[in-house]
Design a protein around this motif. Sequence first.
Motif, PDB file in Angstrom:
ATOM      1  N   ILE A 106       0.931  -1.104   0.049  1.00  0.00           N
ATOM      2  CA  ILE A 106      -0.023   0.034   0.178  1.00  0.00           C
ATOM      3  C   ILE A 106       0.817   1.120  -0.245  1.00  0.00           C
ATOM      4  CG2 ILE A 106      -1.550   1.497   1.295  1.00  0.00           C
ATOM      5  CD1 ILE A 106      -2.760  -1.080   2.260  1.00  0.00           C
ATOM      6  N   LEU A 107       1.838   1.416   0.870  1.00  0.00           N
ATOM      7  CA  LEU A 107       2.624   2.551   1.149  1.00  0.00           C
ATOM      8  C   LEU A 107       3.588   2.600  -0.301  1.00  0.00           C
ATOM      9  CD1 LEU A 107       4.059   2.048   4.745  1.00  0.00           C
ATOM     10  CD2 LEU A 107       2.382   3.784   3.847  1.00  0.00           C
ATOM     11  N   PHE A 108       4.115   1.710  -0.845  1.00  0.00           N
ATOM     12  CA  PHE A 108       4.846   1.597  -2.071  1.00  0.00           C
ATOM     13  C   PHE A 108       4.122   2.171  -3.070  1.00  0.00           C
ATOM     14  CE2 PHE A 108       6.324  -0.514  -5.636  1.00  0.00           C
ATOM     15  CZ  PHE A 108       7.651   0.319  -6.117  1.00  0.00           C
ATOM     16  N   SER A 109       2.650   1.665  -3.379  1.00  0.00           N
ATOM     17  CA  SER A 109       2.213   2.087  -4.798  1.00  0.00           C
ATOM     18  C   SER A 109       1.658   3.503  -4.250  1.00  0.00           C
ATOM     19  CB  SER A 109       0.771   1.016  -4.866  1.00  0.00           C
ATOM     20  OG  SER A 109      -0.008   0.738  -3.429  1.00  0.00           O
ATOM     21  N   MET A 110       1.159   3.668  -3.445  1.00  0.00           N
ATOM     22  CA  MET A 110       0.666   5.155  -3.108  1.00  0.00           C
ATOM     23  C   MET A 110       1.791   6.173  -3.271  1.00  0.00           C
ATOM     24  SD  MET A 110      -1.536   4.962   0.729  1.00  0.00           S
ATOM     25  CE  MET A 110      -1.075   6.634   0.968  1.00  0.00           C
ATOM     26  N   THR A 111       3.048   5.743  -2.856  1.00  0.00           N
ATOM     27  CA  THR A 111       4.201   6.598  -3.204  1.00  0.00           C
ATOM     28  C   THR A 111       4.390   6.857  -4.549  1.00  0.00           C
ATOM     29  OG1 THR A 111       5.133   6.098  -0.915  1.00  0.00           O
ATOM     30  CG2 THR A 111       6.756   7.108  -2.798  1.00  0.00           C
ATOM     31  N   VAL A 112       4.399   5.697  -5.593  1.00  0.00           N
ATOM     32  CA  VAL A 112       4.487   5.783  -6.822  1.00  0.00           C
ATOM     33  C   VAL A 112       3.490   6.721  -7.741  1.00  0.00           C
ATOM     34  CG1 VAL A 112       4.348   4.052  -8.928  1.00  0.00           C
ATOM     35  CG2 VAL A 112       5.569   3.460  -7.027  1.00  0.00           C
ATOM     36  N   ALA A 113       2.254   6.514  -7.222  1.00  0.00           N
ATOM     37  CA  ALA A 113       1.029   7.214  -7.854  1.00  0.00           C
ATOM     38  C   ALA A 113       1.477   8.540  -7.463  1.00  0.00           C
ATOM     39  CB  ALA A 113      -0.231   6.703  -7.319  1.00  0.00           C
ATOM     40  N   LEU A 114       1.609   8.894  -6.184  1.00  0.00           N
ATOM     41  CA  LEU A 114       1.849  10.591  -5.799  1.00  0.00           C
ATOM     42  C   LEU A 114       3.180  11.080  -6.430  1.00  0.00           C
ATOM     43  CD1 LEU A 114       0.717  12.739  -4.080  1.00  0.00           C
ATOM     44  CD2 LEU A 114       1.984  11.744  -2.292  1.00  0.00           C
ATOM     45  N   ALA A 115       3.999  10.341  -6.435  1.00  0.00           N
ATOM     46  CA  ALA A 115       5.342  10.811  -6.961  1.00  0.00           C
ATOM     47  C   ALA A 115       5.133  11.321  -8.354  1.00  0.00           C
ATOM     48  CB  ALA A 115       6.395   9.965  -6.837  1.00  0.00           C
TER      49      ALA A 115
END
Length: 209
Positions: free
Chosen positions: A177-186
């Motif tokens: 969850i944290l990784f994919s949120m970071t990817v989308a947000l970045a």
Amino acid sequence: MIELIYFFDLCGTAVFALSGALAAGRHRMDPFGVIVLASVTAVGGGSIRDALLGTTPVFWIRDPNYIIVILITVLLTLIFVRKPKKVPQHTLPIADALGLALFTVIGAEKALNMELGGMIAVVMGLITGVGGGIIRDLLCRQIPMILRTEIYATASILGGISYSLSLYFGANNMHAILFSMTVALAIRLAAIKWHLSLPAFDLKKSLKS
């Protein structure tokens, strides 16, 4: 874990409600208009997702806390954001980017919990992430961001893919969850900062050449 995902979901609801409320302020809507725009932005994508997945009733009917979060967000926005013109230019896009990242993962996670497969999870993440924004933009008589050349839907799609692949390769759910949120947000924030966009399909130029 379930409580943390629920917390993320409520945070995403608040962020998208803020996005809708700020958009309403820029279009000089009355308080009822602010509530309507904040609500459809916050729960529109999730409502479409639940309808497609056959989840009845939809999430915000089962749990009124989502409506409470929206109303509190609208109230705070009306109290503290008195002059929309003084709101920094990037406040709305950044709030929208946060909501996009949060809801993309929530949508993908719900689809995978129903054992629908990675491709459907990416689609459900996309619908959850961009559905409310599409309704908001249409009500504001604007071309939805997903239909412009801005990198928007792409960020959601890559976030959903990151989540599905992370779980496939053995990451625990929280890290995924944290990784994919970071990817989308970045990706979305980079597009905002450096004005990144996909090439436009210009049929007129093609016909002229």
